[in-house]
Design a protein around this motif. Structure first.
Motif, mmCIF file in Angstrom:
data_model
loop_
_atom_site.group_PDB
_atom_site.id
_atom_site.type_symbol
_atom_site.label_atom_id
_atom_site.label_comp_id
_atom_site.label_asym_id
_atom_site.label_seq_id
_atom_site.Cartn_x
_atom_site.Cartn_y
_atom_site.Cartn_z
ATOM 1 N N ARG A 297 16.782 77.224 25.582
ATOM 2 C CA ARG A 297 15.909 78.325 25.993
ATOM 3 C C ARG A 297 14.429 77.964 25.901
ATOM 4 O O ARG A 297 13.578 78.746 26.342
ATOM 5 N N ASN A 298 14.116 76.822 25.293
ATOM 6 C CA ASN A 298 12.734 76.423 25.086
ATOM 7 C C ASN A 298 12.227 75.704 26.337
ATOM 8 O O ASN A 298 12.443 74.517 26.523
ATOM 9 N N THR A 299 11.541 76.449 27.196
ATOM 10 C CA THR A 299 11.099 75.908 28.489
ATOM 11 C C THR A 299 10.195 74.696 28.311
ATOM 12 O O THR A 299 10.317 73.706 29.038
ATOM 13 N N ASP A 300 9.289 74.761 27.346
ATOM 14 C CA ASP A 300 8.374 73.643 27.110
ATOM 15 C C ASP A 300 9.136 72.400 26.681
ATOM 16 O O ASP A 300 8.883 71.299 27.181
ATOM 17 N N LEU A 301 10.076 72.555 25.777
ATOM 18 C CA LEU A 301 10.865 71.411 25.313
ATOM 19 C C LEU A 301 11.689 70.827 26.453
ATOM 20 O O LEU A 301 11.800 69.596 26.590
ATOM 21 N N MET A 302 12.265 71.672 27.289
ATOM 22 C CA MET A 302 13.045 71.191 28.433
ATOM 23 C C MET A 302 12.157 70.403 29.404
ATOM 24 O O MET A 302 12.586 69.378 29.962
ATOM 25 N N ARG A 303 10.924 70.852 29.614
ATOM 26 C CA ARG A 303 10.013 70.111 30.494
ATOM 27 C C ARG A 303 9.708 68.729 29.929
ATOM 28 O O ARG A 303 9.677 67.727 30.667
ATOM 29 N N ARG A 304 9.464 68.686 28.634
ATOM 30 C CA ARG A 304 9.176 67.391 28.012
ATOM 31 C C ARG A 304 10.371 66.452 28.134
ATOM 32 O O ARG A 304 10.212 65.248 28.408
ATOM 33 N N LEU A 305 11.579 66.976 27.936
ATOM 34 C CA LEU A 305 12.782 66.155 28.064
ATOM 35 C C LEU A 305 12.982 65.696 29.504
ATOM 36 O O LEU A 305 13.389 64.545 29.748
ATOM 37 N N TYR A 306 12.715 66.572 30.444
ATOM 38 C CA TYR A 306 12.859 66.217 31.867
ATOM 39 C C TYR A 306 12.011 64.993 32.196
ATOM 40 O O TYR A 306 12.467 64.062 32.864
ATOM 41 N N ARG A 307 10.781 64.992 31.719
ATOM 42 C CA ARG A 307 9.885 63.861 32.000
ATOM 43 C C ARG A 307 10.373 62.585 31.329
ATOM 44 O O ARG A 307 10.294 61.495 31.915
ATOM 45 N N LYS A 308 10.892 62.692 30.135
ATOM 46 C CA LYS A 308 11.271 61.494 29.384
ATOM 47 C C LYS A 308 12.621 60.924 29.798
ATOM 48 O O LYS A 308 12.879 59.730 29.599
ATOM 49 N N LEU A 309 13.497 61.765 30.341
ATOM 50 C CA LEU A 309 14.849 61.315 30.675
ATOM 51 C C LEU A 309 15.024 60.992 32.160
ATOM 52 O O LEU A 309 16.085 60.510 32.559
ATOM 53 N N ALA A 310 14.022 61.288 32.977
ATOM 54 C CA ALA A 310 14.114 60.975 34.409
ATOM 55 C C ALA A 310 14.399 59.481 34.588
ATOM 56 O O ALA A 310 13.935 58.656 33.797
ATOM 57 N N PRO A 311 15.226 59.122 35.602
ATOM 58 C CA PRO A 311 15.696 59.942 36.723
ATOM 59 C C PRO A 311 17.011 60.692 36.475
ATOM 60 O O PRO A 311 17.562 61.258 37.403
ATOM 61 N N ALA A 312 17.530 60.675 35.241
ATOM 62 C CA ALA A 312 18.765 61.423 34.985
ATOM 63 C C ALA A 312 18.524 62.915 35.227
ATOM 64 O O ALA A 312 17.456 63.443 34.934
ATOM 65 N N LYS A 313 19.520 63.580 35.754
ATOM 66 C CA LYS A 313 19.442 65.024 35.962
ATOM 67 C C LYS A 313 19.449 65.726 34.609
ATOM 68 O O LYS A 313 20.172 65.323 33.698
ATOM 69 N N LEU A 314 18.657 66.785 34.470
ATOM 70 C CA LEU A 314 18.639 67.584 33.247
ATOM 71 C C LEU A 314 18.993 69.021 33.590
ATOM 72 O O LEU A 314 18.386 69.629 34.480
ATOM 73 N N ASP A 315 19.999 69.561 32.912
ATOM 74 C CA ASP A 315 20.440 70.929 33.157
ATOM 75 C C ASP A 315 21.010 71.478 31.850
ATOM 76 O O ASP A 315 20.961 70.803 30.815
ATOM 77 N N THR A 316 21.544 72.665 31.868
ATOM 78 C CA THR A 316 22.227 73.210 30.702
ATOM 79 C C THR A 316 23.731 73.206 30.967
ATOM 80 O O THR A 316 24.176 73.013 32.108
ATOM 81 N N THR A 317 24.508 73.444 29.928
ATOM 82 C CA THR A 317 25.965 73.444 30.085
ATOM 83 C C THR A 317 26.453 74.615 30.936
ATOM 84 O O THR A 317 27.623 74.635 31.319
ATOM 85 N N ALA A 318 25.568 75.558 31.252
ATOM 86 C CA ALA A 318 25.955 76.623 32.179
ATOM 87 C C ALA A 318 26.392 76.036 33.512
ATOM 88 O O ALA A 318 27.282 76.577 34.180
ATOM 89 N N ALA A 319 25.796 74.899 33.887
ATOM 90 C CA ALA A 319 26.172 74.235 35.137
ATOM 91 C C ALA A 319 27.590 73.681 35.072
ATOM 92 O O ALA A 319 28.211 73.411 36.116
ATOM 93 N N LEU A 320 28.121 73.521 33.852
ATOM 94 C CA LEU A 320 29.486 73.029 33.664
ATOM 95 C C LEU A 320 30.447 74.162 33.320
ATOM 96 O O LEU A 320 31.602 73.923 32.988
ATOM 97 N N GLY A 321 29.952 75.401 33.377
ATOM 98 C CA GLY A 321 30.833 76.549 33.197
ATOM 99 C C GLY A 321 30.848 77.162 31.820
ATOM 100 O O GLY A 321 31.684 78.041 31.554
ATOM 101 N N MET A 322 29.936 76.734 30.910
ATOM 102 C CA MET A 322 29.915 77.335 29.583
ATOM 103 C C MET A 322 28.476 77.644 29.185
ATOM 104 O O MET A 322 27.610 76.772 29.215
ATOM 105 N N ASP A 323 28.242 78.900 28.811
ATOM 106 C CA ASP A 323 26.921 79.341 28.380
ATOM 107 C C ASP A 323 26.437 78.466 27.224
ATOM 108 O O ASP A 323 27.142 78.298 26.231
ATOM 109 N N PRO A 324 25.230 77.895 27.340
ATOM 110 C CA PRO A 324 24.751 76.982 26.295
ATOM 111 C C PRO A 324 24.606 77.616 24.923
ATOM 112 O O PRO A 324 24.633 76.917 23.910
ATOM 113 N N GLU A 325 24.476 78.938 24.864
ATOM 114 C CA GLU A 325 24.319 79.624 23.581
ATOM 115 C C GLU A 325 25.583 79.555 22.723
ATOM 116 O O GLU A 325 25.520 79.687 21.501
ATOM 117 N N TRP A 326 26.743 79.372 23.357
ATOM 118 C CA TRP A 326 28.007 79.582 22.644
ATOM 119 C C TRP A 326 28.867 78.329 22.551
ATOM 120 O O TRP A 326 29.998 78.394 22.087
#
Length: 371
Positions: A297-326
């Protein structure tokens, strides 16, 4: 599941079988502030620890039972419809074998009395998942990778499942059945404690305070010298290593004290940098990173990770069918199911254990009355 941030108890109702896991319902049960303070106090050495721990163990058992019964009421389920409760408990010490302590016997300790949970709910409870792995020579953590593999692995696809709780851990799924994993270091813990100290907030919503600050390079370089980041192989850590006292020591070594907001921004950069370093040190050949836990849920942290992990795709587990909170709460339901089925729950390549072992002790629920 109650994590290092002690912000709430996460409850997940799941249906599990050999074909997979379905998340049916969830709830977040609050932890009273007085209880949170007692957990924080017992998590560090102090006076009268045994008596304080014993009372808090019972108190948390009652609280976990309340959380369970609350979820059942929310869903209209009866206790006899539930096979078992998987209770991780509340970690109050994590000093695994990789941490050299005077006794030479690494250990981990979670409280939240499973006897109380089973008695209050009438439901068989599986708890104390980590200590059997340590008895087998492992770190007792991370334990989620086996679940991540069962829930999210896909043949031919190289994925990382990144859980950002108080401590962050990464699971590497190579697409061929191989599983690696480790704690990368701090997740939300330093960010949460720092903003609580300076602004009275439980967490930095969307990472906004950190995003508006500037990184202090000298502080960042000092934080990165922690010896945890030079360790190789199976490794795990906790708030015993990364806490405000440690941060204060690093701040005291600087010539000039940064503003509080600068520190928050630096902590966000530190978290992102150590996560990315851990993942890329283990493998640079990944297709995507999927994030779960509160850090998603931390938008700033996700942005920082996106820059550091590129070109790998960055998403949450919601894209795999499970809410990341649970995801983590579901993981301990799955580990409880594995235990009752007589199946192992650890991954020796992850924890360093000598073998696969069945995790958790079983506390039977109330037996039905005769007749």
């Amino acid at each position: 599941m109650s994590g290092t941030s002690v912000d709430a108890i996460d409850c997940a109702l799941t249906r599990i079988n050999q074909q997979g896991i379905s998340l049916l319902a969830t709830c977040e049960h609050p932890v009273p502030e007085a209880t949170r303070q007692r957990i924080t106090a017992i998590s560090h050495p102090g006076d009268n620890e045994i008596e304080r721990m014993g009372a808090l163990d019972r108190e948390l058992g009652e609280l976990f039972a309340e959380a369970t019964l609350g979820l059942l009421e929310q869903t209209g389920r009866q206790p006899d419809e539930i096979t078992a409760i998987g209770s991780h408990g509340q970690t109050i010490r994590h000093l695994p074998p990789s941490v050299h302590i005077p006794s030479g016997h690494g250990f981990t300790l979670q409280i939240g009395d499973p006897n109380t949970i089973a008695e209050r709910t009438g439901i068989t409870t599986v708890a104390d998942f980590r200590r059997r792995d340590i008895a087998a020579g492992g770190e007792g953590a991370p334990l989620a990778p086996a679940f991540h593999a069962a829930a999210f692995a896909k043949p031919g696809v190289r994925r990382v499942i990144l859980n950002i709780g108080g401590i962050a851990n990464a699971t590497l799924l190579d697409g061929n059945g191989g599983v690696l994993g480790f704690d990368t270091g701090p997740g939300n813990t330093l960010l949460d404690h720092w903003i609580c100290r300076h602004r009275g907030s439980a967490y930095d919503r969307d990472g906004q305070w950190a995003a508006e600050g500037e990184v202090n390079t000298d502080l960042l370089e000092g934080l990165l010298t922690h010896d945890y980041f030079s360790r190789q192989g199976p490794r795990s850590t906790g708030k015993e290593a990364f806490n405000l006292a440690w941060l204060d020591e690093r701040l005291a070594q600087l010539d000039h004290l940064p503003a509080a907001q600068q520190v928050q921004s630096t902590l966000a950069e530190f978290t992102a940098a150590t996560i990315a370093h851990g993942i890329l040190q283990a493998t640079c050949d990944i297709d995507a990173v999927y994030v779960c836990g509160g850090g998603a849920r931390n938008t700033d942290l996700m942005r920082r990770l996106y820059r550091k992990l590129a070109p790998a795709k960055l998403d949450t587990t919601a894209a795999l069918g499970m809410d990341p909170e649970w995801v983590e709460a579901a993981a301990f339901a799955w580990l409880a199911w594995r235990s009752l089925e007589g199946l192992s729950g650890n991954v020796p390549a992850v924890t360093g254990a000598s073998r696969e072992v069945i995790l958790g002790a079983v506390y039977p629920g109330r037996q039905p009355s005769p007749g």
